[in-house]
Scaffold this motif. Structure first.
Motif, mmCIF file in Angstrom:
data_model
loop_
_atom_site.group_PDB
_atom_site.id
_atom_site.type_symbol
_atom_site.label_atom_id
_atom_site.label_comp_id
_atom_site.label_asym_id
_atom_site.label_seq_id
_atom_site.Cartn_x
_atom_site.Cartn_y
_atom_site.Cartn_z
ATOM 1 N N ALA A 159 106.547 36.293 -3.933
ATOM 2 C CA ALA A 159 107.077 37.038 -2.797
ATOM 3 C C ALA A 159 106.038 37.147 -1.676
ATOM 4 C CB ALA A 159 107.515 38.433 -3.244
ATOM 5 N N TYR A 160 104.776 37.241 -2.057
ATOM 6 C CA TYR A 160 103.703 37.376 -1.072
ATOM 7 C C TYR A 160 103.256 36.026 -0.520
ATOM 8 C CZ TYR A 160 102.390 42.314 -1.570
ATOM 9 O OH TYR A 160 102.339 43.666 -1.528
ATOM 10 N N LEU A 161 103.082 35.085 -1.407
ATOM 11 C CA LEU A 161 102.485 33.780 -1.104
ATOM 12 C C LEU A 161 100.982 33.889 -0.854
ATOM 13 C CD1 LEU A 161 105.154 31.865 0.998
ATOM 14 C CD2 LEU A 161 104.732 31.836 -1.463
ATOM 15 N N THR A 166 105.591 36.383 -20.541
ATOM 16 C CA THR A 166 106.075 37.713 -20.919
ATOM 17 C C THR A 166 106.659 38.426 -19.705
ATOM 18 O OG1 THR A 166 103.978 38.747 -20.391
ATOM 19 C CG2 THR A 166 104.221 37.877 -22.609
ATOM 20 N N ALA A 167 107.236 39.589 -19.956
ATOM 21 C CA ALA A 167 107.839 40.364 -18.862
ATOM 22 C C ALA A 167 106.790 40.688 -17.810
ATOM 23 C CB ALA A 167 108.448 41.656 -19.419
ATOM 24 N N GLY A 178 86.052 39.720 3.660
ATOM 25 C CA GLY A 178 86.943 40.465 2.791
ATOM 26 C C GLY A 178 87.030 39.820 1.430
ATOM 27 N N PRO A 179 87.804 40.416 0.565
ATOM 28 C CA PRO A 179 87.918 39.939 -0.815
ATOM 29 C C PRO A 179 88.628 38.601 -0.885
ATOM 30 C CG PRO A 179 89.453 41.737 -0.419
ATOM 31 C CD PRO A 179 88.624 41.596 0.808
ATOM 32 N N PRO A 180 88.426 37.879 -1.976
ATOM 33 C CA PRO A 180 89.045 36.575 -2.150
ATOM 34 C C PRO A 180 90.565 36.649 -2.032
ATOM 35 C CG PRO A 180 87.478 37.004 -3.898
ATOM 36 C CD PRO A 180 87.591 38.259 -3.108
ATOM 37 N N ASN A 181 91.124 35.606 -1.542
ATOM 38 C CA ASN A 181 92.535 35.546 -1.258
ATOM 39 C C ASN A 181 93.213 34.577 -2.227
ATOM 40 O OD1 ASN A 181 95.009 34.891 0.512
ATOM 41 N ND2 ASN A 181 93.926 36.536 1.582
ATOM 42 N N TYR A 182 94.322 34.997 -2.803
ATOM 43 C CA TYR A 182 95.068 34.104 -3.682
ATOM 44 C C TYR A 182 96.252 33.520 -2.932
ATOM 45 C CZ TYR A 182 92.405 35.773 -7.663
ATOM 46 O OH TYR A 182 91.399 36.070 -8.539
ATOM 47 N N GLU A 183 96.660 32.368 -3.390
ATOM 48 C CA GLU A 183 97.760 31.686 -2.721
ATOM 49 C C GLU A 183 98.597 30.934 -3.753
ATOM 50 O OE1 GLU A 183 96.376 29.167 0.346
ATOM 51 O OE2 GLU A 183 98.394 28.561 0.963
ATOM 52 N N VAL A 184 99.903 31.047 -3.629
ATOM 53 C CA VAL A 184 100.805 30.320 -4.518
ATOM 54 C C VAL A 184 100.907 28.884 -4.031
ATOM 55 C CG1 VAL A 184 103.146 30.170 -5.397
ATOM 56 C CG2 VAL A 184 102.080 32.397 -5.085
ATOM 57 N N THR A 185 100.788 27.954 -4.968
ATOM 58 C CA THR A 185 100.673 26.555 -4.556
ATOM 59 C C THR A 185 102.018 25.840 -4.436
ATOM 60 O OG1 THR A 185 100.439 25.854 -6.851
ATOM 61 C CG2 THR A 185 98.420 26.314 -5.635
ATOM 62 N N PHE A 186 103.077 26.509 -4.784
ATOM 63 C CA PHE A 186 104.369 25.831 -4.613
ATOM 64 C C PHE A 186 105.247 26.697 -3.718
ATOM 65 C CE2 PHE A 186 104.883 28.693 -8.067
ATOM 66 C CZ PHE A 186 106.209 29.095 -8.046
ATOM 67 N N ARG A 199 106.505 36.784 -10.046
ATOM 68 C CA ARG A 199 107.555 37.021 -9.060
ATOM 69 C C ARG A 199 106.994 37.655 -7.791
ATOM 70 N NH1 ARG A 199 111.193 40.932 -9.713
ATOM 71 N NH2 ARG A 199 110.696 41.318 -11.908
ATOM 72 N N ARG A 200 106.143 38.636 -7.977
ATOM 73 C CA ARG A 200 105.560 39.320 -6.820
ATOM 74 C C ARG A 200 104.587 38.416 -6.077
ATOM 75 N NH1 ARG A 200 108.615 41.530 -4.715
ATOM 76 N NH2 ARG A 200 107.116 42.715 -3.497
#
Lengths: 159, 159
Positions: free
Chosen positions: A31-33, A19-20, A77-85, A27-28
């Motif tokens: 942008a962060y990774l 969805t939008a 600190g809080p958990p960190n997310y990471e884009v895998t591609f 997308r964001r």
DNA sequence: TTCGCTGCAAAGCTTTTGCAGTGGT
DNA sequence: ACCACTGCAAAAGCTTTGCAGCGAA
């Protein structure tokens, strides 16, 4: 996994609509990774304030299940997310004393992983591999002088 | 790392005292091998109700920094802690759809890890290695029929 | 029309922390 | 004496969820 359109495909095979709101979150994130959930909430809502916090969290969970993002808990600190591609894959080596984080690559481990999942009939979507230890400095430092809340810094190292 | 006394040594080298409370927390953690923070709090307080919740959490953080326990976030339910010694080491393969978890061993990966930490001058204390994917069944299942909150079950498999 | 998705806001859960007192070294 | 450690209880932080409305298939 490399392109946005492939992510869309992957989601579709899992019966998930892009969805939008979800596209914006994705997308964001790309942008962060690297980001925390709340950072992403803030960022997304600056672009479109109508997107609810819950939607961001729900989307992160979806993207994780699809293997698009990983969640890292480094304990500071809080958990960190990471884009895998969208970037060469790397894993993490962390000093438990000072919090230094080194990103490394080890292709031979990647190969072995494929062997493991094959053995069990799985289709691999993503993975995390973290090594915890003491960096050279902290091995010799007086532990009583060690910082309680180490500053987290990342070194990009390809080995 | 194999024996209790070695844990004591390890803590000492980090300037950490093994108090009665900490010893109790450690003893109970070893008894469980797998547990959540709150399970451990409950268990410890059944033995000694004077031990505060905060102490258990603080001790878990210490033990993690010392490489004695690992924290796993499987995204279903609260994070899971695991004692890293007293059992053959294993890593995890998880189906993101149904939540099945397989524990596997891959000695060649362990060997490569040593090479990585050596490369950076680190002393390895512990590690986590998680593979996420789709199990055979979920690869072919209609995703719309997939459970939203899969039941988590663990298979002990040594490969 | 159905069913997935969303916004909203509150609840829930887990973890952390300030403070004063205690105890080891 | 110092300083790490602890109990207590509150606060903080992060994430989930119930519900009603909306929109795509």
């Amino acid at each position: 996994m490399k392109r946005f359109i492939e992510v869309e495909q992957l989601l579709k095979t899992q019966g998930i609509r892009l969805t939008a709101q979800r596209a914006l979150v994705l997308r964001r994130a790309v942008a962060y990774l690297h980001f925390t959930a709340e950072e992403l909430v803030k960022d997304v809502r600056e672009i479109d304030a109508s997107v609810a916090r819950g939607t961001v969290y729900r989307t992160l969970a979806l993207l994780h299940r699809a293997g698009v993002v990983e969640k890292h808990d480094f304990r500071y600190g809080p958990p960190n997310y990471e884009v895998t591609f969208a970037k060469a894959h790397h894993d993490h080596l962390m000093c438990v004393q000072c919090g230094e984080i080194i990103e490394f690559q080890e292709p031979r481990v990647e190969a072995l992983q494929q062997a493991v999942v094959k053995r069990f009939g799985y289709q691999l979507l993503s993975h995390t591999h973290k090594l915890y230890g003491l960096c050279r400095a902290c091995q010799h430092a007086d532990p009583r002088r060690a910082p309680k809340h180490p500053h987290l810094h990342v070194e990009e190292v390809v080995a």
